[in-house]
Each structure stands twice: as C-alpha cells, then as structure tokens.
Design a protein around this motif. Sequence first.
Motif, mmCIF file in Angstrom:
data_model
loop_
_atom_site.group_PDB
_atom_site.id
_atom_site.type_symbol
_atom_site.label_atom_id
_atom_site.label_comp_id
_atom_site.label_asym_id
_atom_site.label_seq_id
_atom_site.Cartn_x
_atom_site.Cartn_y
_atom_site.Cartn_z
ATOM 1 N N UNK A 9 47.112 39.669 0.642
ATOM 2 C CA UNK A 9 46.805 40.376 -0.598
ATOM 3 C C UNK A 9 46.916 41.893 -0.405
ATOM 4 N N UNK A 10 46.432 42.391 0.720
ATOM 5 C CA UNK A 10 46.545 43.820 1.030
ATOM 6 C C UNK A 10 48.020 44.250 1.073
ATOM 7 N N UNK A 51 59.486 29.131 2.556
ATOM 8 C CA UNK A 51 58.187 28.736 3.072
ATOM 9 C C UNK A 51 57.245 28.230 2.000
ATOM 10 N N UNK A 52 57.397 28.670 0.788
ATOM 11 C CA UNK A 52 56.577 28.136 -0.293
ATOM 12 C C UNK A 52 56.790 26.633 -0.409
ATOM 13 N N UNK A 53 58.038 26.218 -0.402
ATOM 14 C CA UNK A 53 58.357 24.790 -0.479
ATOM 15 C C UNK A 53 57.810 24.056 0.737
ATOM 16 N N UNK A 54 57.971 24.653 1.902
ATOM 17 C CA UNK A 54 57.502 24.006 3.124
ATOM 18 C C UNK A 54 55.983 23.821 3.102
ATOM 19 N N UNK A 55 55.265 24.863 2.694
ATOM 20 C CA UNK A 55 53.800 24.807 2.698
ATOM 21 C C UNK A 55 53.267 23.712 1.780
ATOM 22 N N UNK A 92 60.790 41.116 -6.751
ATOM 23 C CA UNK A 92 60.964 39.724 -6.326
ATOM 24 C C UNK A 92 60.051 39.417 -5.149
ATOM 25 N N UNK A 93 60.034 40.298 -4.152
ATOM 26 C CA UNK A 93 59.174 40.107 -2.975
ATOM 27 C C UNK A 93 57.711 39.994 -3.396
ATOM 28 N N UNK A 94 57.293 40.849 -4.297
ATOM 29 C CA UNK A 94 55.894 40.863 -4.734
ATOM 30 C C UNK A 94 55.525 39.565 -5.434
ATOM 31 N N UNK A 95 56.347 39.129 -6.371
ATOM 32 C CA UNK A 95 56.059 37.894 -7.105
ATOM 33 C C UNK A 95 56.050 36.687 -6.163
ATOM 34 N N UNK A 96 57.022 36.612 -5.280
ATOM 35 C CA UNK A 96 57.085 35.481 -4.348
ATOM 36 C C UNK A 96 55.860 35.436 -3.436
ATOM 37 N N UNK A 102 48.800 32.282 -3.568
ATOM 38 C CA UNK A 102 48.178 31.263 -4.414
ATOM 39 C C UNK A 102 48.255 29.891 -3.731
ATOM 40 N N UNK A 103 49.419 29.577 -3.160
ATOM 41 C CA UNK A 103 49.602 28.272 -2.504
ATOM 42 C C UNK A 103 48.709 28.151 -1.274
ATOM 43 N N UNK A 104 48.703 29.154 -0.409
ATOM 44 C CA UNK A 104 47.914 29.024 0.818
ATOM 45 C C UNK A 104 46.413 29.048 0.533
#
Length: 150
Positions: A9-10, A51-55, A92-96, A102-104
């Motif tokens: 988040x930081x 990594x979002x998909x992997x997680x 894009x980096x920020x949104x991803x 959110x996922x983790x």
Amino acid sequence: MRDINERLNYLIQTVPAKAGQYSEQEFSARKDGGWSKKEIMGHLCDSASNNCHRLIRIQFEKQPFVIVPYDQNNWVLMQDYHGMPLDEIISLWTVLNKHILRVISKIPDEKLGYVCDLGDNKSCTLLEWVQDYLGHLEHHLKQIFGISEL
C-alpha cells in the motif's frame, strides 16, 4: 501478511509521485542495451498481471500448483511499453497493484502454506510467493529510482 499489505500500500501511494519527478525522456533512456525505466515499469505491470492470476489459482487448483513462466522480454516488447506515455504505464501499474493488494488481503491464513511447484525440484509456499512478489517489485523499483530505500 499485514506487513506485506502495508508495504505494498505504501508503494502504491509513493511510486506515482516519485515517477512524476522524472521527465518522459529520463524514463525512456536505455542504458547498455537493457530496458528503459518505462520498460521496467511495464515489466512490473506484466508481473502484477501474471501474479494476480497465480495468487488466485494457487488457492483453488490442484496442489501443488505448477507455476508456468512467461517470456518477460517478449511481453515487454509486444506491449510496447517503451512507446507508451509514462503516465499510462504508471496508471496501469497502480491499478494492477491495488488489485493485487486486494487479492492478497483476502487470502485466508490456512491457504498460505499451499505449495507452488517452481520446476527443477523447487517449490515454495503461497506465503513465500507473495513475499517474493513484493521483493521482485522492490528490486525493480530500486533500479528505476536509484535509491536503496523507497
């Protein structure tokens, strides 16, 4: 996990402002045939996307979950991060990464020990994978901004 969430988040709050201190030209410069800072940020977008998909899949698919690598150089090349405006890459980096956060933050403690098969008789837990994601992100951000601490 709380430390990881706080750190991510930081970075989400800090990186856009730091990137805004550079010109488009500074972020586009390539050194020694390597990636430009824009391309490194693009690579971090690809990392977040993959990594979002992997997680998510690690938690719900057969164990151990097999991590399939992706061709990082071709991903960066084909998406033309070098030709993209810097503000679009940062957005894009920020949104991803907000989505990754959110996922983790929703991973139940009992799933943190799930196993990831990395190939070559190597494995790690889901917790270690999350830690590695943050470490990879920090490594490249330090390359971009040339500082030891962000």
